[in-house]
Design a protein around this motif. Structure first.
Motif, PDB file in Angstrom:
ATOM      1  N   UNK A 199       0.846  -1.188   0.000  1.00  0.00           N
ATOM      2  CA  UNK A 199       0.000   0.000   0.000  1.00  0.00           C
ATOM      3  C   UNK A 199       0.885   1.244   0.000  1.00  0.00           C
ATOM      4  N   UNK A 200       0.864   2.002  -1.074  1.00  0.00           N
ATOM      5  CA  UNK A 200       1.655   3.223  -1.172  1.00  0.00           C
ATOM      6  C   UNK A 200       0.833   4.473  -0.902  1.00  0.00           C
ATOM      7  N   UNK A 201      -0.469   4.322  -0.800  1.00  0.00           N
ATOM      8  CA  UNK A 201      -1.368   5.466  -0.616  1.00  0.00           C
ATOM      9  C   UNK A 201      -1.858   5.598   0.815  1.00  0.00           C
ATOM     10  N   UNK A 202      -1.923   4.472   1.515  1.00  0.00           N
ATOM     11  CA  UNK A 202      -2.504   4.474   2.854  1.00  0.00           C
ATOM     12  C   UNK A 202      -1.513   3.937   3.883  1.00  0.00           C
ATOM     13  N   UNK A 203      -1.644   4.436   5.129  1.00  0.00           N
ATOM     14  CA  UNK A 203      -0.867   3.925   6.252  1.00  0.00           C
ATOM     15  C   UNK A 203      -1.812   3.256   7.236  1.00  0.00           C
ATOM     16  N   UNK A 204      -1.279   2.269   7.942  1.00  0.00           N
ATOM     17  CA  UNK A 204      -2.085   1.583   8.944  1.00  0.00           C
ATOM     18  C   UNK A 204      -2.195   2.411  10.219  1.00  0.00           C
ATOM     19  N   UNK A 205      -1.108   3.078  10.606  1.00  0.00           N
ATOM     20  CA  UNK A 205      -1.084   3.850  11.845  1.00  0.00           C
ATOM     21  C   UNK A 205       0.049   4.864  11.767  1.00  0.00           C
ATOM     22  N   UNK A 206       0.025   5.855  12.645  1.00  0.00           N
ATOM     23  CA  UNK A 206       1.064   6.869  12.681  1.00  0.00           C
ATOM     24  C   UNK A 206       1.630   7.029  14.078  1.00  0.00           C
ATOM     25  N   UNK A 207       2.690   7.861  14.197  1.00  0.00           N
ATOM     26  CA  UNK A 207       3.317   8.106  15.488  1.00  0.00           C
ATOM     27  C   UNK A 207       2.297   8.663  16.477  1.00  0.00           C
ATOM     28  N   UNK A 208       2.268   8.062  17.657  1.00  0.00           N
ATOM     29  CA  UNK A 208       1.336   8.503  18.691  1.00  0.00           C
ATOM     30  C   UNK A 208      -0.076   7.990  18.513  1.00  0.00           C
ATOM     31  N   UNK A 209      -0.326   7.199  17.473  1.00  0.00           N
ATOM     32  CA  UNK A 209      -1.666   6.680  17.221  1.00  0.00           C
ATOM     33  C   UNK A 209      -1.935   5.400  17.996  1.00  0.00           C
ATOM     34  N   UNK A 210      -2.804   4.570  17.445  1.00  0.00           N
ATOM     35  CA  UNK A 210      -3.227   3.362  18.144  1.00  0.00           C
ATOM     36  C   UNK A 210      -2.654   2.095  17.523  1.00  0.00           C
ATOM     37  N   UNK A 221      -9.157   0.672   9.098  1.00  0.00           N
ATOM     38  CA  UNK A 221      -8.302   1.468   8.216  1.00  0.00           C
ATOM     39  C   UNK A 221      -7.594   0.610   7.170  1.00  0.00           C
ATOM     40  N   UNK A 222      -7.494  -0.698   7.435  1.00  0.00           N
ATOM     41  CA  UNK A 222      -6.787  -1.574   6.493  1.00  0.00           C
ATOM     42  C   UNK A 222      -7.701  -2.193   5.450  1.00  0.00           C
ATOM     43  N   UNK A 223      -9.012  -2.038   5.593  1.00  0.00           N
ATOM     44  CA  UNK A 223      -9.937  -2.780   4.732  1.00  0.00           C
ATOM     45  C   UNK A 223      -9.913  -2.302   3.281  1.00  0.00           C
ATOM     46  N   UNK A 224      -9.853  -0.993   3.049  1.00  0.00           N
ATOM     47  CA  UNK A 224      -9.786  -0.502   1.672  1.00  0.00           C
ATOM     48  C   UNK A 224      -8.500  -0.949   0.981  1.00  0.00           C
ATOM     49  N   UNK A 225      -7.320  -0.772   1.616  1.00  0.00           N
ATOM     50  CA  UNK A 225      -6.106  -1.314   1.011  1.00  0.00           C
ATOM     51  C   UNK A 225      -6.170  -2.829   0.815  1.00  0.00           C
ATOM     52  N   UNK A 226      -6.834  -3.536   1.730  1.00  0.00           N
ATOM     53  CA  UNK A 226      -6.967  -4.984   1.570  1.00  0.00           C
ATOM     54  C   UNK A 226      -7.791  -5.322   0.331  1.00  0.00           C
ATOM     55  N   UNK A 227      -8.825  -4.540   0.056  1.00  0.00           N
ATOM     56  CA  UNK A 227      -9.603  -4.726  -1.168  1.00  0.00           C
ATOM     57  C   UNK A 227      -8.737  -4.504  -2.401  1.00  0.00           C
ATOM     58  N   UNK A 252      -1.745  -6.215   7.180  1.00  0.00           N
ATOM     59  CA  UNK A 252      -3.012  -5.770   7.746  1.00  0.00           C
ATOM     60  C   UNK A 252      -3.339  -6.428   9.062  1.00  0.00           C
ATOM     61  N   UNK A 253      -2.907  -7.680   9.246  1.00  0.00           N
ATOM     62  CA  UNK A 253      -3.180  -8.358  10.507  1.00  0.00           C
ATOM     63  C   UNK A 253      -2.080  -9.310  10.914  1.00  0.00           C
ATOM     64  N   UNK A 254      -0.849  -9.108  10.409  1.00  0.00           N
ATOM     65  CA  UNK A 254       0.240 -10.029  10.712  1.00  0.00           C
ATOM     66  C   UNK A 254       1.563  -9.277  10.780  1.00  0.00           C
TER      67      UNK A 254
END
Length: 381
Positions: A199-210, A221-227, A252-254
């Motif tokens: 995924x070059x357009x989306x990130x799973x999480x950022x600094x200080x996030x969850x 947040x990972x479902x669209x990139x997973x599609x 996305x989950x590993x």
């Protein structure tokens, strides 16, 4: 009261909870249950009972109970529906050859649930009560643990903010639940290397996030990139870090690992945006037991490409509770590819997978004390 109040009391301070049990009046018959266990899939069928524990700001954890599986009654104003204040865990119950039922490192799941709770401003469930909630599930639904090779009962503890309140603050009323779903063999035709999508357009999480918490928002947040991965013929999506878009984070989950030759195993270091997987930690220990050097460090996309091209990286795999260990043959992305889609599963990858599953199913000695017996009459191994 302050918003920090849910976590001000140490989780170990409370007395252990006593569980009441209300059995289902119309549970599945043995024939119905066996029909489900013969082909359970994953996350499609659920057992006859569930665990529920309530928490309030004033009273703490209370009313621990096993009840018939069924819908939750939520007010439309429940905080979880509006602000996503929820967390969950995932672990498995395994039936050993002698019929006994065990789980794998539940203390680690309990501790991670506490860390997730802390990050989401939820109350921390004591580890002893977490493990007891799993035992209570098995006490009533142990017959749902399948015995076929590589099958298990997947256990899903989760916590939601169920206070009816639309203000933006930590909820003062919370529910903890455990549901269970029989799981078939993840790879029905044997373990097969997969292709994954970058995924070059989306990130799973950022600094200080969850990112380090196991909460639904990370997965949403990972479902669209997973599609997008599916659309490009890939089984999973890989995320880069949200700051530089150059460092490998996780799938996305590993979690992801890189094998260098026969002596070194590398995985991205925990930065606060990567989930600290129980399988990840176990794989690192088993690799050390084999005399391998294990490195937790930054791995860039360039490192991956150069390592494969030079032959320095000989195997790549992902790991998690559901699939345990999954070989990765190729990373694909817009206009790029790393690896060989026809590459076989690596020798070290498969050796680690076999060793871990053999421990989980009781086929190898549990030299690290990772297994906890769940059925009646026994404690930890």
């Amino acid at each position: 009261m302050s918003q920090a109040a849910p976590n001000q009391t140490a989780p170990s301070a409370a007395a252990p909870l006593d569980f009441s049990v209300t059995r289902a009046t119309t549970p599945r018959t043995p024939a119905e249950r066996e029909a489900i266990l013969s082909d359970p899939g994953f996350g499609k069928q659920f057992t006859d009972h569930m665990v529920a524990i309530d928490w309030t700001l004033e009273g703490g954890w209370q009313d621990a109970r096993v009840i018939p599986y069924g819908p939750l009654q939520l007010d439309p104003a429940s905080s979880v529906l509006h602000y996503g204040q929820e967390i969950f865990e995932g672990l498995k119950a395994y039936r050993h050859a002698d019929g006994s039922i065990w789980t794998f490192r539940p203390q680690k799941n309990a501790e991670r649930l506490q860390r997730s709770a802390r990050r989401l401003a939820l109350p921390e469930l004591p580890a002893a009560d977490f493990i007891e909630s799993i035992r209570q599930m098995i006490a009533v639904d142990g017959d749902w643990v399948p015995s076929a090779p590589e099958t298990s009962l997947y256990l899903r503890p989760f916590m939601i903010a169920n206070e009816s309140f639309l203000g933006v603050r930590a909820a003062h009323k919370v529910g903890y639940y455990v549901i269970a779903s029989p799981a078939g063999a993840y790879f029905t035709n044997g373990v097969a290397p997969i292709k994954i999508w970058l995924s070059t357009e989306y990130s799973r999480a950022g600094r200080g996030g969850t990112g380090a918490a196991k909460c639904g928002g990370n997965y949403a947040a990972s479902l669209l990139p997973q599609m997008q991965a599916y659309e490009n013929g890939c089984a999973q999506v890989l995320f880069l870090d949200g700051e530089t878009s150059s460092r490998i984070d996780e799938l996305g989950g590993m979690n992801v690992f890189f094998v260098h030759g026969t002596h070194t195993l590398v995985t991205p270091r925990l930065t606060g945006s990567i989930l600290e997987g129980v399988t990840r930690d176990s794989i690192m220990q088993l690799a050390r037991d084999r005399g391998m050097t294990v490195e937790e460090r930054d791995v860039t996309l360039g490192d991956w490409r150069d390592g494969v091209e030079s032959g320095g990286i000989t195997e790549v795999f992902a790991c998690g509770t559901a699939a345990v260990v999954t070989p990765i043959a190729e990373l694909k992305g817009p206009g790029m590819s790393i690896g060989n889609p026809d590459a076989p599963a690596g020798e070290i990858t498969m050796a680690l997978r076999h060793e871990l599953t053999d421990i989980q199913y009781g086929r190898l000695p549990d030299r690290h004390g990772w297994l906890t017996r769940l059925d009646a009459g026994a404690g930890s191994a």
